[in-house]
Enzyme design. Sequence first.
Site, PDB file in Angstrom:
ATOM      1  N   HIS A 156       0.842  -1.198   0.000  1.00  0.00           N
ATOM      2  CA  HIS A 156       0.000   0.000   0.000  1.00  0.00           C
ATOM      3  C   HIS A 156       0.875   1.244   0.000  1.00  0.00           C
ATOM      4  O   HIS A 156       1.853   1.324   0.745  1.00  0.00           O
ATOM      5  CB  HIS A 156      -0.887  -0.005   1.254  1.00  0.00           C
TER       6      HIS A 156
ATOM      7  N   SER B 295      -7.763   4.539   9.512  1.00  0.00           N
ATOM      8  CA  SER B 295      -8.335   4.516   8.159  1.00  0.00           C
ATOM      9  C   SER B 295      -7.576   3.531   7.266  1.00  0.00           C
ATOM     10  O   SER B 295      -8.178   2.648   6.640  1.00  0.00           O
ATOM     11  CB  SER B 295      -8.271   5.937   7.583  1.00  0.00           C
TER      12      SER B 295
ATOM     13  N   ASP C 148     -14.938   3.446   7.546  1.00  0.00           N
ATOM     14  CA  ASP C 148     -13.915   4.359   7.028  1.00  0.00           C
ATOM     15  C   ASP C 148     -14.486   5.266   5.950  1.00  0.00           C
ATOM     16  O   ASP C 148     -14.124   6.439   5.877  1.00  0.00           O
ATOM     17  CB  ASP C 148     -12.711   3.582   6.486  1.00  0.00           C
TER      18      ASP C 148
ATOM     19  N   LYS D  59      -8.593  -0.948   6.520  1.00  0.00           N
ATOM     20  CA  LYS D  59      -8.804  -1.496   5.172  1.00  0.00           C
ATOM     21  C   LYS D  59      -7.796  -2.597   4.875  1.00  0.00           C
ATOM     22  O   LYS D  59      -8.126  -3.619   4.281  1.00  0.00           O
ATOM     23  CB  LYS D  59      -8.711  -0.369   4.133  1.00  0.00           C
TER      24      LYS D  59
ATOM     25  N   ARG E 123     -14.158  13.543   7.807  1.00  0.00           N
ATOM     26  CA  ARG E 123     -12.854  14.164   8.099  1.00  0.00           C
ATOM     27  C   ARG E 123     -12.488  15.173   7.018  1.00  0.00           C
ATOM     28  O   ARG E 123     -11.930  16.237   7.288  1.00  0.00           O
ATOM     29  CB  ARG E 123     -11.762  13.083   8.193  1.00  0.00           C
TER      30      ARG E 123
HETATM   31  N1  URA Z   1      -5.427   7.336   2.962  1.00  0.00           N
HETATM   32  C1  URA Z   1      -6.452   6.714   3.590  1.00  0.00           C
HETATM   33  O1  URA Z   1      -6.959   5.698   3.124  1.00  0.00           O
HETATM   34  N2  URA Z   1      -6.892   7.248   4.752  1.00  0.00           N
HETATM   35  C2  URA Z   1      -6.372   8.343   5.299  1.00  0.00           C
HETATM   36  O2  URA Z   1      -6.824   8.752   6.345  1.00  0.00           O
HETATM   37  C3  URA Z   1      -5.327   8.982   4.633  1.00  0.00           C
HETATM   38  C4  URA Z   1      -4.863   8.457   3.458  1.00  0.00           C
END
Ligand code: URA
Length: 434
Positions: free
Chosen positions: A82, A183, A161, A187, A168
């Site tokens: 990621h 966040s 999220d 995932k 946010r």
């Molecule tokens: N990428 C994400 O998936 N979440 C965040 O809070 C910041 C970057």
Amino acid sequence: MRMYDLIEKKKLGQELSTEEIYHIIDGYTKGEIPDYQISALLMAIYFNGMNVRERYDLTMAMRDSGDILDLSSIDGVKIDKHSTGGVGDKVTLVLGPIIASIGVPVAKMSGRGLGHTGGTIDKLEAFPGFNAELADEQFIKQVNSIKIAVTGQSKNLAPADKKLYALRDVTATVDEISLITGSIMSKKLAAGTDAIVLDVTVGDGAFMKNKESALELAKSMVDIGKRANKKIAAVLTNMDEPLGFAVGNDLEVIEAIEALNGNGPEDLMTVVYELGSQMIVFSGIETDKTKAKELMKEAIASGKAFDKFVEFIDAQGGDSSFAKDTKKFKPASHIVPVNAETDGYVHAIKAEAIGLASMSLGGGRETFDDVIDMAVGIVLNKKVGDEIKKGEPICYIHANDQAKIAHAEEMIRNATVISPEKCNHMDLIIDIVE
Ligand code: URA
């Protein structure tokens, strides 16, 4: 449990219990707690943060808000990679096929681009017919049969999220380490792999603008991953200038194919080898990172990595003849150089502005509903540290709308610093957190 009391607690800098955190995330996901109370809580978290135990609970509660993929029927150590986002970041397109060709199962969920940063799914859709929405069974079957599958995030993965991120975004609470950790890691944990390699980008075009904050985020995510019994590492990589030369969807895909054929830009390949060697070590195929890098180089030199890319595009219904002959990608109608106005050395090509310039040409999205022009973007001719002569191109603008060229050129000129003093090329690998 009253939401009012929980906001008050966090406002006073106190700890929220596991039960309280689950209550909040569960209630918000179900629509039982209103946005205005969660907004207040987010701001309290922004100012008072969360300790490691709270971050872990937040991450797990968010993970548990939706489906958790069960990848146990895939043989071997399943690995996800990621990136926290960048400009010109085509790493997954290169890295995935290389390590899959070595036998490491790559089960990757990717996103679409937003703002100045690009997304892997958009790039893969450059291949006509490519299906980026695999059903779970299909995803698992493909990783088992060819060792690589890349799909968009399934709809019910960490739904908490999706709601929290949107809130946010409009309450100025995105840039807080506990919230970012929750966040991203919710995932990643819901995606069900055994190991995770994080590319935490640092610099102008990245989410984290300096090393200190990137390191804090990397440590936080690695810590949560370990608590969740995952093999996990984070590599901090430089994102002050775009990665590689190409920025824009088709242009980046073409550069990635070049890289798989052994002609990748040095900075891109440095990142690919660093992340890939970590993934290979996690897989258990090799214990030594230097040897793992050699395996990757061999996979490119032998053509195995490119063949795997073709197999992967075919498996997801894409037309892989575009990979074999990149001239099939329809170029933009205007390709215009931006020439240097003085002699000197390139000191900066600011990534964020280059990403925004590409977006202004139609290469990126301002909102999730925008449609991308796949052909447009920017191809750099110079990188930071290079010498340049007056009249030499800094880069080329690829545009389909002539009216957009002048503005993009202005943005590029403002993003570029050329001065007489010599300057070093950028160090790509800033730190590693294991
Ligand atoms: N990428 C994400 O998936 N979440 C965040 O809070 C910041 C970057």
